[in-house]
Design a protein around this motif. Sequence first.
Motif, PDB file in Angstrom:
ATOM      1  N   GLY A  77       0.799  -1.214   0.000  1.00  2.52           N
ATOM      2  CA  GLY A  77       0.000   0.000   0.000  1.00  2.52           C
ATOM      3  C   GLY A  77       0.830   1.262   0.000  1.00  2.52           C
ATOM      4  N   ASN A  78       0.157   2.379  -0.150  1.00  3.76           N
ATOM      5  CA  ASN A  78       0.775   3.693  -0.074  1.00  3.76           C
ATOM      6  C   ASN A  78       1.015   4.009   1.408  1.00  3.76           C
ATOM      7  OD1 ASN A  78       1.625   6.296  -0.490  1.00  3.76           O
ATOM      8  ND2 ASN A  78      -0.387   7.095  -1.010  1.00  3.76           N
ATOM      9  N   GLY A  79       2.051   3.387   1.946  1.00  5.29           N
ATOM     10  CA  GLY A  79       2.306   3.425   3.375  1.00  5.29           C
ATOM     11  C   GLY A  79       1.402   2.455   4.111  1.00  5.29           C
ATOM     12  N   SER A  80       1.777   2.101   5.334  1.00  8.11           N
ATOM     13  CA  SER A  80       0.919   1.240   6.146  1.00  8.11           C
ATOM     14  C   SER A  80      -0.421   1.906   6.445  1.00  8.11           C
ATOM     15  CB  SER A  80       1.619   0.882   7.465  1.00  8.11           C
ATOM     16  OG  SER A  80       2.799   0.149   7.236  1.00  8.11           O
ATOM     17  N   LEU A 207       8.552  -0.182   4.804  1.00  4.97           N
ATOM     18  CA  LEU A 207       9.926   0.086   4.371  1.00  4.97           C
ATOM     19  C   LEU A 207      10.383   1.473   4.829  1.00  4.97           C
ATOM     20  CD1 LEU A 207       9.992  -1.368   0.726  1.00  4.97           C
ATOM     21  CD2 LEU A 207      10.503  -2.511   2.889  1.00  4.97           C
ATOM     22  N   SER A 208       9.593   2.116   5.674  1.00  6.52           N
ATOM     23  CA  SER A 208       9.889   3.487   6.090  1.00  6.52           C
ATOM     24  C   SER A 208      10.937   3.589   7.182  1.00  6.52           C
ATOM     25  CB  SER A 208       8.605   4.177   6.588  1.00  6.52           C
ATOM     26  OG  SER A 208       7.690   4.363   5.545  1.00  6.52           O
ATOM     27  N   LYS A 209      11.096   2.563   7.995  1.00 11.27           N
ATOM     28  CA  LYS A 209      11.947   2.656   9.180  1.00 11.27           C
ATOM     29  C   LYS A 209      13.341   2.092   8.899  1.00 11.27           C
ATOM     30  CE  LYS A 209       8.282   4.282  11.188  1.00 11.27           C
ATOM     31  NZ  LYS A 209       8.096   5.730  11.370  1.00 11.27           N
ATOM     32  N   ALA A 210      13.553   0.806   9.157  1.00 12.10           N
ATOM     33  CA  ALA A 210      14.878   0.214   8.990  1.00 12.10           C
ATOM     34  C   ALA A 210      15.376   0.326   7.547  1.00 12.10           C
ATOM     35  CB  ALA A 210      14.848  -1.248   9.428  1.00 12.10           C
ATOM     36  N   TRP A 211      14.459   0.257   6.596  1.00 16.14           N
ATOM     37  CA  TRP A 211      14.846   0.293   5.181  1.00 16.14           C
ATOM     38  C   TRP A 211      15.086   1.703   4.675  1.00 16.14           C
ATOM     39  CZ3 TRP A 211      16.174  -3.685   2.014  1.00 16.14           C
ATOM     40  CH2 TRP A 211      15.956  -4.978   2.507  1.00 16.14           C
ATOM     41  N   GLY A 212      14.763   2.719   5.465  1.00 14.40           N
ATOM     42  CA  GLY A 212      15.104   4.078   5.097  1.00 14.40           C
ATOM     43  C   GLY A 212      14.376   4.620   3.879  1.00 14.40           C
ATOM     44  N   LEU A 213      13.135   4.176   3.654  1.00 17.79           N
ATOM     45  CA  LEU A 213      12.393   4.597   2.463  1.00 17.79           C
ATOM     46  C   LEU A 213      11.103   5.329   2.823  1.00 17.79           C
ATOM     47  CD1 LEU A 213      12.792   1.382   0.240  1.00 17.79           C
ATOM     48  CD2 LEU A 213      14.209   3.449   0.248  1.00 17.79           C
ATOM     49  N   ILE A 218       5.947   3.057   1.172  1.00 15.08           N
ATOM     50  CA  ILE A 218       5.711   1.642   0.871  1.00 15.08           C
ATOM     51  C   ILE A 218       5.363   0.922   2.166  1.00 15.08           C
ATOM     52  CG2 ILE A 218       6.658  -0.516  -0.018  1.00 15.08           C
ATOM     53  CD1 ILE A 218       6.417   1.398  -2.226  1.00 15.08           C
ATOM     54  N   GLY A 219       4.104   0.538   2.302  1.00 10.35           N
ATOM     55  CA  GLY A 219       3.666  -0.242   3.452  1.00 10.35           C
ATOM     56  C   GLY A 219       3.209  -1.614   3.006  1.00 10.35           C
ATOM     57  N   MET A 220       3.242  -2.557   3.933  1.00 11.13           N
ATOM     58  CA  MET A 220       2.894  -3.941   3.597  1.00 11.13           C
ATOM     59  C   MET A 220       1.931  -4.515   4.614  1.00 11.13           C
ATOM     60  SD  MET A 220       6.849  -5.021   2.996  1.00 11.13           S
ATOM     61  CE  MET A 220       7.321  -3.979   4.375  1.00 11.13           C
ATOM     62  N   ALA A 221       1.025  -5.358   4.125  1.00 12.66           N
ATOM     63  CA  ALA A 221       0.189  -6.169   5.003  1.00 12.66           C
ATOM     64  C   ALA A 221       0.382  -7.618   4.599  1.00 12.66           C
ATOM     65  CB  ALA A 221      -1.279  -5.775   4.880  1.00 12.66           C
ATOM     66  N   PHE A 222       0.532  -8.485   5.590  1.00 12.21           N
ATOM     67  CA  PHE A 222       0.670  -9.920   5.369  1.00 12.21           C
ATOM     68  C   PHE A 222      -0.521 -10.599   6.034  1.00 12.21           C
ATOM     69  CE2 PHE A 222       4.801  -7.932   5.528  1.00 12.21           C
ATOM     70  CZ  PHE A 222       5.486  -8.467   4.449  1.00 12.21           C
ATOM     71  N   ALA A 223      -1.218 -11.429   5.288  1.00  9.06           N
ATOM     72  CA  ALA A 223      -2.433 -12.041   5.826  1.00  9.06           C
ATOM     73  C   ALA A 223      -2.810 -13.245   4.977  1.00  9.06           C
ATOM     74  CB  ALA A 223      -3.574 -11.024   5.853  1.00  9.06           C
ATOM     75  N   SER A 224      -3.917 -13.879   5.334  1.00  8.97           N
ATOM     76  CA  SER A 224      -4.424 -14.997   4.537  1.00  8.97           C
ATOM     77  C   SER A 224      -4.761 -14.516   3.134  1.00  8.97           C
ATOM     78  CB  SER A 224      -5.676 -15.584   5.189  1.00  8.97           C
ATOM     79  OG  SER A 224      -6.747 -14.657   5.100  1.00  8.97           O
ATOM     80  N   GLU A 225      -4.809 -15.435   2.217  1.00  6.46           N
ATOM     81  CA  GLU A 225      -5.104 -15.076   0.834  1.00  6.46           C
ATOM     82  C   GLU A 225      -6.475 -14.422   0.705  1.00  6.46           C
ATOM     83  OE1 GLU A 225      -4.860 -17.159  -3.616  1.00  6.46           O
ATOM     84  OE2 GLU A 225      -4.438 -18.335  -1.806  1.00  6.46           O
ATOM     85  N   GLU A 226      -7.450 -14.876   1.495  1.00 10.43           N
ATOM     86  CA  GLU A 226      -8.789 -14.311   1.366  1.00 10.43           C
ATOM     87  C   GLU A 226      -8.846 -12.875   1.882  1.00 10.43           C
ATOM     88  OE1 GLU A 226     -11.600 -16.702   3.453  1.00 10.43           O
ATOM     89  OE2 GLU A 226     -10.640 -16.472   5.415  1.00 10.43           O
ATOM     90  N   ILE A 227      -8.067 -12.556   2.920  1.00  6.99           N
ATOM     91  CA  ILE A 227      -8.011 -11.176   3.402  1.00  6.99           C
ATOM     92  C   ILE A 227      -7.302 -10.282   2.387  1.00  6.99           C
ATOM     93  CG2 ILE A 227      -7.053  -9.634   5.170  1.00  6.99           C
ATOM     94  CD1 ILE A 227      -7.495 -11.889   7.200  1.00  6.99           C
ATOM     95  N   ILE A 228      -6.200 -10.776   1.816  1.00  5.26           N
ATOM     96  CA  ILE A 228      -5.464 -10.001   0.810  1.00  5.26           C
ATOM     97  C   ILE A 228      -6.342  -9.748  -0.414  1.00  5.26           C
ATOM     98  CG2 ILE A 228      -3.478  -9.978  -0.738  1.00  5.26           C
ATOM     99  CD1 ILE A 228      -2.790  -9.542   2.229  1.00  5.26           C
ATOM    100  N   GLU A 229      -7.141 -10.711  -0.811  1.00  4.75           N
ATOM    101  CA  GLU A 229      -8.039 -10.529  -1.958  1.00  4.75           C
ATOM    102  C   GLU A 229      -9.040  -9.404  -1.691  1.00  4.75           C
ATOM    103  OE1 GLU A 229      -9.766 -14.337  -2.675  1.00  4.75           O
ATOM    104  OE2 GLU A 229      -8.014 -15.105  -3.767  1.00  4.75           O
ATOM    105  N   VAL A 230      -9.539  -9.345  -0.458  1.00 11.71           N
ATOM    106  CA  VAL A 230     -10.468  -8.262  -0.097  1.00 11.71           C
ATOM    107  C   VAL A 230      -9.765  -6.917  -0.185  1.00 11.71           C
ATOM    108  CG1 VAL A 230     -11.766  -7.233   1.813  1.00 11.71           C
ATOM    109  CG2 VAL A 230     -11.953  -9.683   1.353  1.00 11.71           C
ATOM    110  N   MET A 231      -8.571  -6.816   0.365  1.00 10.69           N
ATOM    111  CA  MET A 231      -7.841  -5.554   0.362  1.00 10.69           C
ATOM    112  C   MET A 231      -7.510  -5.100  -1.056  1.00 10.69           C
ATOM    113  SD  MET A 231      -5.354  -6.123   3.684  1.00 10.69           S
ATOM    114  CE  MET A 231      -4.861  -4.399   3.795  1.00 10.69           C
ATOM    115  N   ASN A 232      -7.143  -6.034  -1.922  1.00  9.22           N
ATOM    116  CA  ASN A 232      -6.868  -5.693  -3.314  1.00  9.22           C
ATOM    117  C   ASN A 232      -8.129  -5.239  -4.049  1.00  9.22           C
ATOM    118  OD1 ASN A 232      -4.079  -6.146  -3.329  1.00  9.22           O
ATOM    119  ND2 ASN A 232      -4.307  -8.327  -3.786  1.00  9.22           N
TER     120      ASN A 232
END
Length: 348
Positions: A77-80, A207-213, A218-232
């Motif tokens: 996502g556009n940031g977390s 990627l904003s903190k340790a990765w210095g970006l 750039i934010g990320m969410a990790f979840a089950s495939e069905e949750i990711i499908e909803v978010m997309n």
Amino acid sequence: MYNINNILRENIKNLTPYSSARDEYQGEASVFLDANENAYGSPLDQQFNRYPDPLQYKVKMRLSEIKGVPARNIFIGNGSDEAIDILFRSFCNPGVDNVIIVPPTYGMYQVSANINDVEARKVLLTEDYQLNLEGIAEAIDKNTKLIFICSPNNPTGNSINREDVETLLANFNGLVIVDEAYINFSRQKTFIQELTEYANLVVLQTLSKAWGLAGLRIGMAFASEEIIEVMNKVKPPYNVNESSQQLALEALANVDQVNGWIRETLLQRDRLVLAIKEFEFVLDIYPSDANFILVKTTDANGIYDFLVNKGIIVRNRSKVELCEGSLRITVGTPEENTILLDTLKTFK
């Protein structure tokens, strides 16, 4: 028992997502006349006239290698903050549902709740900044959809007891969101490893903190495939721009450099703790698993104003519940930390 269909908003279940031009063909192509782009290019050295990959496939594949999780379990996502907002819009009915937050914590959970007209029920952390499981259980009702837990926590810096989070995951029928923005600095292992164990788990990273970006958002969410499908389905079609995707890929090739920065940050954090605790105006420094420390002082406002006048900016958290009199200080470079310490020596 958790079932995604029991917590998903009805209008989202029936939502037909926007179908972008890039979603409507398979395979390779060389002539693109489908998206009303400027065919002549961009008035720049690099060409940005084409829309970016709506699902950030290359970035997800690289993240999959680094994180050890399939690309289909990753949302970018556009940031977390975008991921947080999408969770509200996907699962919480405005004016009806509620979420639980555990202050002191990251302020964007409350802001997103307010924007989406969703009640945010506050259950304060304990005095040692851990979850009040009994209080959370009392706050949950049939309309509670999400529980937000920041670990390592912002602004306190400590990690939340893993067993307590697992208790919530095992007993709550909604989503438990574990925000791991600072996980790279922590001794605690990521909850990403538990995705196959808990279908109602969402892990946020950035990627904003340790990765210095931070500037790329750039934010990320990790979840089950069905949750990711909803978010997309709910996200805007081109939510991460092309330059951010390209630069993220370049950065993700430099794992060793980032790991070196993390080690140096931890050394500097220890240095700051040892030096700052010697000042007579410091009452306590709380244990930190992040790239900052929370310092309880006798005069947070005075110290903050003094540092601002010297061109040094820290975060005054003295008005935050359970953080009265406290300043949050980010770990800087060795040179920046020296300037901070030398300046604090002159505070009266």
